[in-house]
Design a protein around this motif. Structure first.
Motif, PDB file in Angstrom:
ATOM      1  N   LEU A   1       1.583  -3.074   6.648  1.00  0.00           N
ATOM      2  CA  LEU A   1       0.536  -2.054   6.762  1.00  0.00           C
ATOM      3  C   LEU A   1       0.911  -1.157   7.937  1.00  0.00           C
ATOM      4  O   LEU A   1       0.669  -1.505   9.094  1.00  0.00           O
ATOM      5  N   GLU A   2       1.532  -0.034   7.641  1.00  0.00           N
ATOM      6  CA  GLU A   2       1.980   0.863   8.708  1.00  0.00           C
ATOM      7  C   GLU A   2       0.798   1.534   9.394  1.00  0.00           C
ATOM      8  O   GLU A   2       0.835   1.794  10.589  1.00  0.00           O
ATOM      9  N   ASP A   3      -0.260   1.826   8.634  1.00  0.00           N
ATOM     10  CA  ASP A   3      -1.507   2.328   9.196  1.00  0.00           C
ATOM     11  C   ASP A   3      -2.617   1.755   8.333  1.00  0.00           C
ATOM     12  O   ASP A   3      -2.796   2.175   7.182  1.00  0.00           O
ATOM     13  N   VAL A   4      -3.347   0.782   8.859  1.00  0.00           N
ATOM     14  CA  VAL A   4      -4.354   0.086   8.062  1.00  0.00           C
ATOM     15  C   VAL A   4      -5.406   1.039   7.516  1.00  0.00           C
ATOM     16  O   VAL A   4      -6.010   0.764   6.483  1.00  0.00           O
ATOM     17  N   ARG A   5      -5.614   2.177   8.179  1.00  0.00           N
ATOM     18  CA  ARG A   5      -6.621   3.131   7.711  1.00  0.00           C
ATOM     19  C   ARG A   5      -6.225   3.799   6.402  1.00  0.00           C
ATOM     20  O   ARG A   5      -7.062   4.394   5.730  1.00  0.00           O
ATOM     21  N   ASP A   6      -4.960   3.695   6.013  1.00  0.00           N
ATOM     22  CA  ASP A   6      -4.510   4.265   4.748  1.00  0.00           C
ATOM     23  C   ASP A   6      -4.886   3.401   3.541  1.00  0.00           C
ATOM     24  O   ASP A   6      -4.671   3.812   2.406  1.00  0.00           O
ATOM     25  N   TYR A   7      -5.406   2.202   3.781  1.00  0.00           N
ATOM     26  CA  TYR A   7      -5.701   1.250   2.717  1.00  0.00           C
ATOM     27  C   TYR A   7      -7.175   0.854   2.778  1.00  0.00           C
ATOM     28  O   TYR A   7      -7.564   0.067   3.644  1.00  0.00           O
ATOM     29  N   PRO A   8      -8.009   1.372   1.890  1.00  0.00           N
ATOM     30  CA  PRO A   8      -9.441   1.056   1.943  1.00  0.00           C
ATOM     31  C   PRO A   8      -9.738  -0.444   1.999  1.00  0.00           C
ATOM     32  O   PRO A   8     -10.641  -0.869   2.700  1.00  0.00           O
ATOM     33  N   ARG A   9      -8.960  -1.240   1.289  1.00  0.00           N
ATOM     34  CA  ARG A   9      -9.176  -2.686   1.292  1.00  0.00           C
ATOM     35  C   ARG A   9      -9.013  -3.273   2.690  1.00  0.00           C
ATOM     36  O   ARG A   9      -9.678  -4.225   3.055  1.00  0.00           O
ATOM     37  N   PHE A  10      -8.120  -2.701   3.489  1.00  0.00           N
ATOM     38  CA  PHE A  10      -7.803  -3.271   4.790  1.00  0.00           C
ATOM     39  C   PHE A  10      -8.423  -2.515   5.964  1.00  0.00           C
ATOM     40  O   PHE A  10      -8.561  -3.054   7.050  1.00  0.00           O
ATOM     41  N   ALA A  11      -8.784  -1.255   5.755  1.00  0.00           N
ATOM     42  CA  ALA A  11      -9.310  -0.439   6.853  1.00  0.00           C
ATOM     43  C   ALA A  11     -10.627  -0.976   7.396  1.00  0.00           C
ATOM     44  O   ALA A  11     -10.934  -0.800   8.577  1.00  0.00           O
ATOM     45  N   GLY A  12     -11.420  -1.642   6.561  1.00  0.00           N
ATOM     46  CA  GLY A  12     -12.711  -2.156   6.984  1.00  0.00           C
ATOM     47  C   GLY A  12     -12.660  -3.525   7.621  1.00  0.00           C
ATOM     48  O   GLY A  12     -13.689  -4.106   7.920  1.00  0.00           O
TER      49      GLY A  12
ATOM     50  N   GLY B   1      -9.030  -3.082  17.704  1.00  0.00           N
ATOM     51  CA  GLY B   1      -8.258  -1.848  17.716  1.00  0.00           C
ATOM     52  C   GLY B   1      -6.939  -1.923  16.974  1.00  0.00           C
ATOM     53  O   GLY B   1      -6.077  -1.060  17.132  1.00  0.00           O
ATOM     54  N   ILE B   2      -6.752  -2.929  16.128  1.00  0.00           N
ATOM     55  CA  ILE B   2      -5.495  -3.082  15.395  1.00  0.00           C
ATOM     56  C   ILE B   2      -5.360  -1.950  14.380  1.00  0.00           C
ATOM     57  O   ILE B   2      -6.282  -1.667  13.611  1.00  0.00           O
ATOM     58  N   ARG B   3      -4.207  -1.304  14.380  1.00  0.00           N
ATOM     59  CA  ARG B   3      -3.957  -0.193  13.462  1.00  0.00           C
ATOM     60  C   ARG B   3      -2.766  -0.427  12.540  1.00  0.00           C
ATOM     61  O   ARG B   3      -2.626   0.253  11.527  1.00  0.00           O
ATOM     62  N   SER B   4      -1.888  -1.369  12.893  1.00  0.00           N
ATOM     63  CA  SER B   4      -0.772  -1.668  11.999  1.00  0.00           C
ATOM     64  C   SER B   4      -0.464  -3.160  12.056  1.00  0.00           C
ATOM     65  O   SER B   4      -0.734  -3.826  13.059  1.00  0.00           O
ATOM     66  N   TYR B   5       0.096  -3.658  10.953  1.00  0.00           N
ATOM     67  CA  TYR B   5       0.320  -5.092  10.791  1.00  0.00           C
ATOM     68  C   TYR B   5       1.578  -5.309   9.976  1.00  0.00           C
ATOM     69  O   TYR B   5       1.861  -4.559   9.034  1.00  0.00           O
ATOM     70  N   LEU B   6       2.302  -6.363  10.319  1.00  0.00           N
ATOM     71  CA  LEU B   6       3.487  -6.778   9.584  1.00  0.00           C
ATOM     72  C   LEU B   6       3.504  -8.296   9.599  1.00  0.00           C
ATOM     73  O   LEU B   6       3.536  -8.901  10.680  1.00  0.00           O
ATOM     74  N   GLY B   7       3.432  -8.938   8.435  1.00  0.00           N
ATOM     75  CA  GLY B   7       3.382 -10.392   8.394  1.00  0.00           C
ATOM     76  C   GLY B   7       4.118 -10.956   7.202  1.00  0.00           C
ATOM     77  O   GLY B   7       4.245 -10.306   6.167  1.00  0.00           O
ATOM     78  N   ALA B   8       4.604 -12.198   7.367  1.00  0.00           N
ATOM     79  CA  ALA B   8       5.312 -12.894   6.296  1.00  0.00           C
ATOM     80  C   ALA B   8       4.845 -14.350   6.264  1.00  0.00           C
ATOM     81  O   ALA B   8       4.507 -14.925   7.298  1.00  0.00           O
TER      82      ALA B   8
ATOM     83  N   ALA C   1       1.365  -7.155  15.288  1.00  0.00           N
ATOM     84  CA  ALA C   1       0.363  -6.103  15.107  1.00  0.00           C
ATOM     85  C   ALA C   1       0.462  -5.125  16.267  1.00  0.00           C
ATOM     86  O   ALA C   1       0.950  -5.469  17.344  1.00  0.00           O
ATOM     87  N   ASP C   2      -0.010  -3.911  16.010  1.00  0.00           N
ATOM     88  CA  ASP C   2       0.035  -2.877  17.035  1.00  0.00           C
ATOM     89  C   ASP C   2      -1.291  -2.116  17.028  1.00  0.00           C
ATOM     90  O   ASP C   2      -2.015  -2.121  16.037  1.00  0.00           O
ATOM     91  N   LEU C   3      -1.568  -1.462  18.140  1.00  0.00           N
ATOM     92  CA  LEU C   3      -2.790  -0.680  18.296  1.00  0.00           C
ATOM     93  C   LEU C   3      -2.623   0.746  17.806  1.00  0.00           C
ATOM     94  O   LEU C   3      -3.575   1.522  17.827  1.00  0.00           O
ATOM     95  N   ALA C   4      -1.427   1.078  17.375  1.00  0.00           N
ATOM     96  CA  ALA C   4      -1.130   2.409  16.848  1.00  0.00           C
ATOM     97  C   ALA C   4      -0.418   2.246  15.508  1.00  0.00           C
ATOM     98  O   ALA C   4       0.208   1.217  15.252  1.00  0.00           O
ATOM     99  N   PRO C   5      -0.507   3.233  14.632  1.00  0.00           N
ATOM    100  CA  PRO C   5       0.281   3.175  13.397  1.00  0.00           C
ATOM    101  C   PRO C   5       1.757   3.000  13.725  1.00  0.00           C
ATOM    102  O   PRO C   5       2.245   3.559  14.712  1.00  0.00           O
ATOM    103  N   ARG C   6       2.446   2.206  12.906  1.00  0.00           N
ATOM    104  CA  ARG C   6       3.859   1.923  13.144  1.00  0.00           C
ATOM    105  C   ARG C   6       4.652   2.040  11.859  1.00  0.00           C
ATOM    106  O   ARG C   6       4.301   1.426  10.863  1.00  0.00           O
ATOM    107  N   PRO C   7       5.740   2.774  11.871  1.00  0.00           N
ATOM    108  CA  PRO C   7       6.617   2.789  10.695  1.00  0.00           C
ATOM    109  C   PRO C   7       7.550   1.575  10.747  1.00  0.00           C
ATOM    110  O   PRO C   7       8.671   1.652  11.238  1.00  0.00           O
ATOM    111  N   TRP C   8       7.086   0.427  10.272  1.00  0.00           N
ATOM    112  CA  TRP C   8       7.871  -0.810  10.363  1.00  0.00           C
ATOM    113  C   TRP C   8       9.172  -0.685   9.582  1.00  0.00           C
ATOM    114  O   TRP C   8      10.186  -1.223   9.995  1.00  0.00           O
TER     115      TRP C   8
END
Length: 190
Positions: A111-122, A130-137, A153-160
């Motif tokens: 999730l490079e910017d969680v706000r781009d995904y309605p399922r995850f933005a909420g 304040g989490i804005r990006s996530y990368l998990g396996a 996770a990061d507090l800003a959008p991240r292009p992982w």
């Protein structure tokens, strides 16, 4: 007959159903994981944060009721010092964050910017931490069971990007192998 327009559902977020949770909980207890912080897993999270340049890195074990970060890296100074947000602790409810989705899907999640995904933005971690990006396996053992996750996770959008995805998948596979070797060798948990 009157028509009542639908009311906004707010930020409704449904945590995915996890049918493997009871078996995973038993397996984690046998491995002695998910109940206390593990210095070796904290070191693993520290290394993952360094490799990805992420302020947060975690090794997360998920049981039927909650998530437990047995390995945790947070930025120096903590979140409470910046903006009054709470510090990320070792325990979270299952409905917080994105790791439950990784566990149920058995697949990495970017999730490079969680706000781009309605399922995850909420998700509560957006507003509360304040989490804005996530990368998990997923941490998958040789039986195919997902024990938990390795994530950043990061507090800003991240292009992982592809490199970030490969890194998180490789580190998860490495840690899953280490956990299984320890069990096979009869060595106490990390």
């Amino acid at each position: 007959m009157t028509y009542d327009p639908p009311r906004p559902a707010g930020r409704l977020l449904l945590t995915p159903e996890d049918k493997e949770a009871p078996a995973r909980s038993r397996r984690l207890r046998r491995l002695g994981l998910g109940e206390r912080p593990e210095p070796a897993l904290d070191s693993f999270a520290d290394h993952l944060a360094e490799v990805t340049s992420a302020p947060y890195a975690m090794v997360n074990f998920i049981d039927e009721d909650r998530q437990f970060f047995a390995g945790l890296h947070t930025p120096a100074g903590g979140r409470a010092a910046r903006g009054g947000k709470p510090e990320v602790g070792r325990r979270l409810a299952r409905e917080y964050g994105y790791c439950p989705y990784v566990v149920v899907r058995h697949k990495a999640l970017v999730l490079e910017d969680v706000r781009d995904y309605p399922r995850f933005a909420g998700n509560p971690v957006v507003d509360e931490y304040g989490i804005r990006s996530y990368l998990g396996a997923p941490l998958i053992d040789t039986s195919g069971m997902v024990l938990g996750t390795v994530c950043v996770a990061d507090l800003a959008p991240r292009p992982w990007g592809k490199a970030g995805l490969e890194t998180i998948k490789e580190t998860a596979a490495d840690l899953a192998g280490r956990l299984e070797r320890r069990e096979a060798d009869g060595v106490p948990p990390l």
